[in-house]
Design a protein around this motif. Structure first.
Motif, PDB file in Angstrom:
ATOM      1  N   ARG A   1       2.207  -3.974   7.988  1.00 63.94           N
ATOM      2  CA  ARG A   1       3.221  -3.293   7.182  1.00 63.94           C
ATOM      3  C   ARG A   1       4.615  -3.859   7.468  1.00 63.94           C
ATOM      4  O   ARG A   1       5.436  -4.015   6.547  1.00 63.94           O
ATOM      5  N   ALA A   2       4.856  -4.200   8.720  1.00 62.19           N
ATOM      6  CA  ALA A   2       6.149  -4.797   9.068  1.00 62.19           C
ATOM      7  C   ALA A   2       6.310  -6.158   8.405  1.00 62.19           C
ATOM      8  O   ALA A   2       7.424  -6.554   8.032  1.00 62.19           O
ATOM      9  N   ALA A   3       5.203  -6.885   8.254  1.00 61.70           N
ATOM     10  CA  ALA A   3       5.268  -8.191   7.593  1.00 61.70           C
ATOM     11  C   ALA A   3       5.715  -8.040   6.147  1.00 61.70           C
ATOM     12  O   ALA A   3       6.553  -8.810   5.647  1.00 61.70           O
ATOM     13  N   VAL A   4       5.176  -7.055   5.448  1.00 64.27           N
ATOM     14  CA  VAL A   4       5.568  -6.821   4.053  1.00 64.27           C
ATOM     15  C   VAL A   4       7.035  -6.421   3.971  1.00 64.27           C
ATOM     16  O   VAL A   4       7.798  -6.935   3.145  1.00 64.27           O
ATOM     17  N   GLU A   5       7.444  -5.508   4.850  1.00 64.54           N
ATOM     18  CA  GLU A   5       8.839  -5.069   4.847  1.00 64.54           C
ATOM     19  C   GLU A   5       9.782  -6.221   5.165  1.00 64.54           C
ATOM     20  O   GLU A   5      10.854  -6.356   4.564  1.00 64.54           O
ATOM     21  N   THR A   6       9.379  -7.063   6.102  1.00 64.35           N
ATOM     22  CA  THR A   6      10.202  -8.226   6.450  1.00 64.35           C
ATOM     23  C   THR A   6      10.309  -9.177   5.276  1.00 64.35           C
ATOM     24  O   THR A   6      11.404  -9.662   4.949  1.00 64.35           O
TER      25      THR A   6
ATOM     26  N   LEU B   1      -2.189   9.165  -2.225  1.00 64.58           N
ATOM     27  CA  LEU B   1      -3.315   8.305  -2.579  1.00 64.58           C
ATOM     28  C   LEU B   1      -2.843   6.885  -2.860  1.00 64.58           C
ATOM     29  O   LEU B   1      -3.479   5.910  -2.433  1.00 64.58           O
ATOM     30  N   GLY B   2      -1.718   6.751  -3.555  1.00 62.22           N
ATOM     31  CA  GLY B   2      -1.184   5.423  -3.832  1.00 62.22           C
ATOM     32  C   GLY B   2      -0.819   4.678  -2.573  1.00 62.22           C
ATOM     33  O   GLY B   2      -1.067   3.472  -2.450  1.00 62.22           O
ATOM     34  N   ALA B   3      -0.248   5.393  -1.604  1.00 64.70           N
ATOM     35  CA  ALA B   3       0.130   4.754  -0.338  1.00 64.70           C
ATOM     36  C   ALA B   3      -1.100   4.268   0.416  1.00 64.70           C
ATOM     37  O   ALA B   3      -1.077   3.191   1.035  1.00 64.70           O
ATOM     38  N   VAL B   4      -2.176   5.049   0.361  1.00 59.41           N
ATOM     39  CA  VAL B   4      -3.416   4.634   1.022  1.00 59.41           C
ATOM     40  C   VAL B   4      -3.970   3.369   0.365  1.00 59.41           C
ATOM     41  O   VAL B   4      -4.414   2.433   1.054  1.00 59.41           O
ATOM     42  N   LYS B   5      -3.963   3.329  -0.959  1.00 59.14           N
ATOM     43  CA  LYS B   5      -4.440   2.142  -1.665  1.00 59.14           C
ATOM     44  C   LYS B   5      -3.592   0.924  -1.322  1.00 59.14           C
ATOM     45  O   LYS B   5      -4.110  -0.185  -1.128  1.00 59.14           O
ATOM     46  N   THR B   6      -2.280   1.125  -1.251  1.00 63.53           N
ATOM     47  CA  THR B   6      -1.392   0.016  -0.893  1.00 63.53           C
ATOM     48  C   THR B   6      -1.676  -0.465   0.523  1.00 63.53           C
ATOM     49  O   THR B   6      -1.690  -1.674   0.797  1.00 63.53           O
ATOM     50  N   LEU B   7      -1.921   0.472   1.438  1.00 60.76           N
ATOM     51  CA  LEU B   7      -2.228   0.097   2.812  1.00 60.76           C
ATOM     52  C   LEU B   7      -3.492  -0.746   2.881  1.00 60.76           C
ATOM     53  O   LEU B   7      -3.546  -1.757   3.610  1.00 60.76           O
ATOM     54  N   PHE B   8      -4.518  -0.373   2.122  1.00 58.15           N
ATOM     55  CA  PHE B   8      -5.744  -1.171   2.109  1.00 58.15           C
ATOM     56  C   PHE B   8      -5.479  -2.564   1.534  1.00 58.15           C
ATOM     57  O   PHE B   8      -6.036  -3.563   2.010  1.00 58.15           O
ATOM     58  N   SER B   9      -4.639  -2.647   0.512  1.00 56.78           N
ATOM     59  CA  SER B   9      -4.297  -3.958  -0.049  1.00 56.78           C
ATOM     60  C   SER B   9      -3.597  -4.825   0.984  1.00 56.78           C
ATOM     61  O   SER B   9      -3.916  -6.007   1.145  1.00 56.78           O
ATOM     62  N   ILE B  10      -2.650  -4.236   1.690  1.00 54.66           N
ATOM     63  CA  ILE B  10      -1.940  -4.984   2.731  1.00 54.66           C
ATOM     64  C   ILE B  10      -2.916  -5.445   3.800  1.00 54.66           C
ATOM     65  O   ILE B  10      -2.903  -6.613   4.220  1.00 54.66           O
ATOM     66  N   ALA B  11      -3.790  -4.555   4.219  1.00 53.06           N
ATOM     67  CA  ALA B  11      -4.741  -4.880   5.289  1.00 53.06           C
ATOM     68  C   ALA B  11      -5.680  -6.010   4.883  1.00 53.06           C
ATOM     69  O   ALA B  11      -6.089  -6.827   5.723  1.00 53.06           O
ATOM     70  N   ARG B  12      -6.045  -6.051   3.621  1.00 54.58           N
ATOM     71  CA  ARG B  12      -6.934  -7.123   3.136  1.00 54.58           C
ATOM     72  C   ARG B  12      -6.211  -8.452   2.995  1.00 54.58           C
ATOM     73  O   ARG B  12      -6.825  -9.517   3.142  1.00 54.58           O
ATOM     74  N   ASN B  13      -4.920  -8.406   2.714  1.00 57.05           N
ATOM     75  CA  ASN B  13      -4.203  -9.619   2.318  1.00 57.05           C
ATOM     76  C   ASN B  13      -3.429 -10.301   3.435  1.00 57.05           C
ATOM     77  O   ASN B  13      -2.871 -11.377   3.212  1.00 57.05           O
ATOM     78  N   VAL B  14      -3.381  -9.693   4.598  1.00 63.18           N
ATOM     79  CA  VAL B  14      -2.751 -10.375   5.725  1.00 63.18           C
ATOM     80  C   VAL B  14      -3.847 -10.837   6.680  1.00 63.18           C
ATOM     81  O   VAL B  14      -4.953 -10.289   6.675  1.00 63.18           O
ATOM     82  N   PRO B  15      -3.567 -11.851   7.489  1.00 61.80           N
ATOM     83  CA  PRO B  15      -4.593 -12.339   8.418  1.00 61.80           C
ATOM     84  C   PRO B  15      -5.010 -11.254   9.408  1.00 61.80           C
ATOM     85  O   PRO B  15      -4.224 -10.386   9.777  1.00 61.80           O
TER      86      PRO B  15
ATOM     87  N   VAL C   1      12.913   1.612  14.247  1.00 68.48           N
ATOM     88  CA  VAL C   1      12.832   3.044  14.528  1.00 68.48           C
ATOM     89  C   VAL C   1      11.650   3.607  13.747  1.00 68.48           C
ATOM     90  O   VAL C   1      11.570   3.456  12.531  1.00 68.48           O
ATOM     91  N   SER C   2      10.717   4.220  14.443  1.00 66.46           N
ATOM     92  CA  SER C   2       9.502   4.730  13.796  1.00 66.46           C
ATOM     93  C   SER C   2       9.837   5.905  12.885  1.00 66.46           C
ATOM     94  O   SER C   2      10.535   6.837  13.281  1.00 66.46           O
ATOM     95  N   GLU C   3       9.359   5.823  11.652  1.00 66.00           N
ATOM     96  CA  GLU C   3       9.534   6.894  10.692  1.00 66.00           C
ATOM     97  C   GLU C   3       8.172   7.318  10.184  1.00 66.00           C
ATOM     98  O   GLU C   3       7.290   6.484   9.972  1.00 66.00           O
ATOM     99  N   LYS C   4       8.022   8.597   9.950  1.00 65.55           N
ATOM    100  CA  LYS C   4       6.749   9.105   9.452  1.00 65.55           C
ATOM    101  C   LYS C   4       6.664   8.802   7.958  1.00 65.55           C
ATOM    102  O   LYS C   4       7.490   9.289   7.173  1.00 65.55           O
ATOM    103  N   PRO C   5       5.689   7.968   7.536  1.00 65.07           N
ATOM    104  CA  PRO C   5       5.613   7.595   6.127  1.00 65.07           C
ATOM    105  C   PRO C   5       5.064   8.732   5.280  1.00 65.07           C
ATOM    106  O   PRO C   5       4.338   9.611   5.755  1.00 65.07           O
TER     107      PRO C   5
END
Length: 429
Positions: free
Chosen positions: A268-273, A241-255, A233-237
């Motif tokens: 993001r779903a991969a991290v949550e899973t 600033l911290g969330a943006v930094k985390t998003l960039f980290s996730i984007a860099r670290n997954v294929p 179920v889609s939720e508005k995150p």
């Protein structure tokens, strides 16, 4: 290649002293205290908290040290120790020394693609590296690097038992395919311990996709992610600033391509899973026995501290144990690995292989563990600190120094073969 074999200790000393003639000091300190201090100086606060920190007030880390100090080496003299052997056999492999590189998760906090560099270091020494299930590079990449350095370089795989057995089976199959000589199942991290250094920074590497590369390189894991996305179920995150930094980290670290990863739901779903399924609090002996159906590789249980658990492992036909309190990072006030080793060795009575880790930082520490009955010792923080200082060369040199000191301690104590050490070489003080 780094030379191993008889007189490795003197060879290592001479190499360092010869460089000293030209005013060159070793890049990797030869004592643990200086190594640790210099590593902390170059690591980020997040990296130091995760790798150097412990559970609670750090009492278990203190216990690991004080327990070792309660055993004193009693040297013998007037014995010919000019030729010495550090060789041991583990599960059909002859190793040049009774030392393994322990798995350490999220190693990229110390150095980019940490696992590949550690594998390179281990292969140079001819010592096994236990690939981390929470690694920062796919196991296949690490195996390929080790093969390029030393064909047939020994390696094991550490398994964290997921809540989804499909993923467990996939990881085990990949471990077999990449040439693992054993599966080491970590038992003591079915939940993360209370780690104030990380908590005080609000830092969980895995939430930033650091240390989940074994998962994001696994097709079965992505099947599980896809299943979860279908029913999500889609939720508005919350935007910060911290969330943006985390998003960039996730984007860099997954294929995948960075720009797409920033907007696609899969990363993001991969991290949550991962956070939902990476470990199973219900893990029990019945689960361990199903591993026999998945693989013919030797099974080693990591995190055993109680003699009754050791006896049950023997009864169930487990191949080996790693006596470990996770480097003091799980339970504050736990029994030390050294005290537990004595109990486990006495309980097992030589029926299976016994390894040990947690707090063994020097060659004399390794000597004591072997004399207390361990077949080999796993080294963790020292190689990570060396890695932080100088990459693969640093990880190699940190462990090479431990092996060199072990060799010298063996000879200076009047012994010539690590396989013949017993408690008569020590005195409890």
């Amino acid at each position: 290649m780094v030379p191993m074999g008889s007189n490795i200790g003197r060879a290592r000393q001479n190499e360092i002293y010869r460089a000293g003639i030209h005013g060159r000091a070793p890049a990797i300190p030869t004592d643990f205290a200086t190594l640790e201090r210099r590593a902390q100086a170059v690591m980020s606060k997040r990296g130091w908290a995760y790798i150097g920190g412990g559970a609670g007030e750090g009492r278990t880390m203190d216990a690991n040290r004080s327990a070792l100090d309660r055993w004193a080496i009693v040297p013998r003299v007037l014995r010919d120790t000019s030729d010495r052997s550090l060789e041991v056999e583990l599960f059909g492999q002859t190793l040049p020394a009774p030392v393994l590189f322990s798995p350490v998760g999220a190693g990229a906090l110390a150095h980019d693609r940490a696992d590949v560099h550690i594998g390179h270091a281990a292969a140079e020494l001819g010592l096994p590296y236990i690939f981390s299930n929470q690694g920062c590079a796919p196991m296949e990449d690490v195996a390929a690097e080790m093969e390029s350095v030393r064909p047939g370089a020994p390696r094991w795989f550490q398994l964290y038992w997921s809540t989804d057995d499909r993923l467990v089976r996939s990881l085990v199959a990949r471990a077999e395919a990449m040439g693992a000589a054993a599966i080491a199942v970590t038992l003591d991290t079915t939940m993360l311990g209370w780690r104030p250094q990380d908590l005080n920074l609000g830092s969980l590497p895995f939430a930033r996709a650091e240390g989940i590369n074994q998962y994001t390189s696994d097709p079965t894991f992505w099947e599980i992610v896809a299943e979860r996305l279908k029913g999500a179920v889609s939720e508005k995150p919350e935007v910060s600033l911290g969330a943006v930094k985390t998003l960039f980290s996730i984007a860099r670290n997954v294929p995948g391509e960075l720009r797409r990863n920033l907007t696609a739901p899969e990363p993001r779903a991969a991290v949550e899973t991962f956070l939902d399924i990476y470990s199973r609090p219900s893990l029990n002996w019945d689960d361990i026995m199903t591993l026999r159906e998945m693989t013919s590789l030797p099974i080693v249980l990591k995190g055993v501290l109680h003699p009754d658990d050791a006896r049950q492992a023997v009864e169930l036909g487990i191949d080996g144990l790693i006596v470990s309190n996770h480097g003091g990072r799980q339970v504050d006030g736990s029994i030390s690995s050294t005290d537990a080793l004595v109990d486990v060795v006495d309980a097992v009575k030589g029926q299976i292989k016994i390894l040990v880790d947690s707090g063994f930082y020097t060659g004399s520490d390794v000597f004591k563990a072997l004399a207390l009955g361990a077949d080999a010792v796993c080294i963790g923080r020292p190689h990570m600190y060396g890695l932080a200082l100088a990459g693969a060369d640093g990880a190699r040199d940190a462990v090479a120094n431990i092996v060199a000191e072990l060799d010298l301690t063996l000879g200076l104590s009047g012994h010539t073969d690590v396989t013949t050490l017993d408690r008569s070489a020590l005195k409890r003080v």
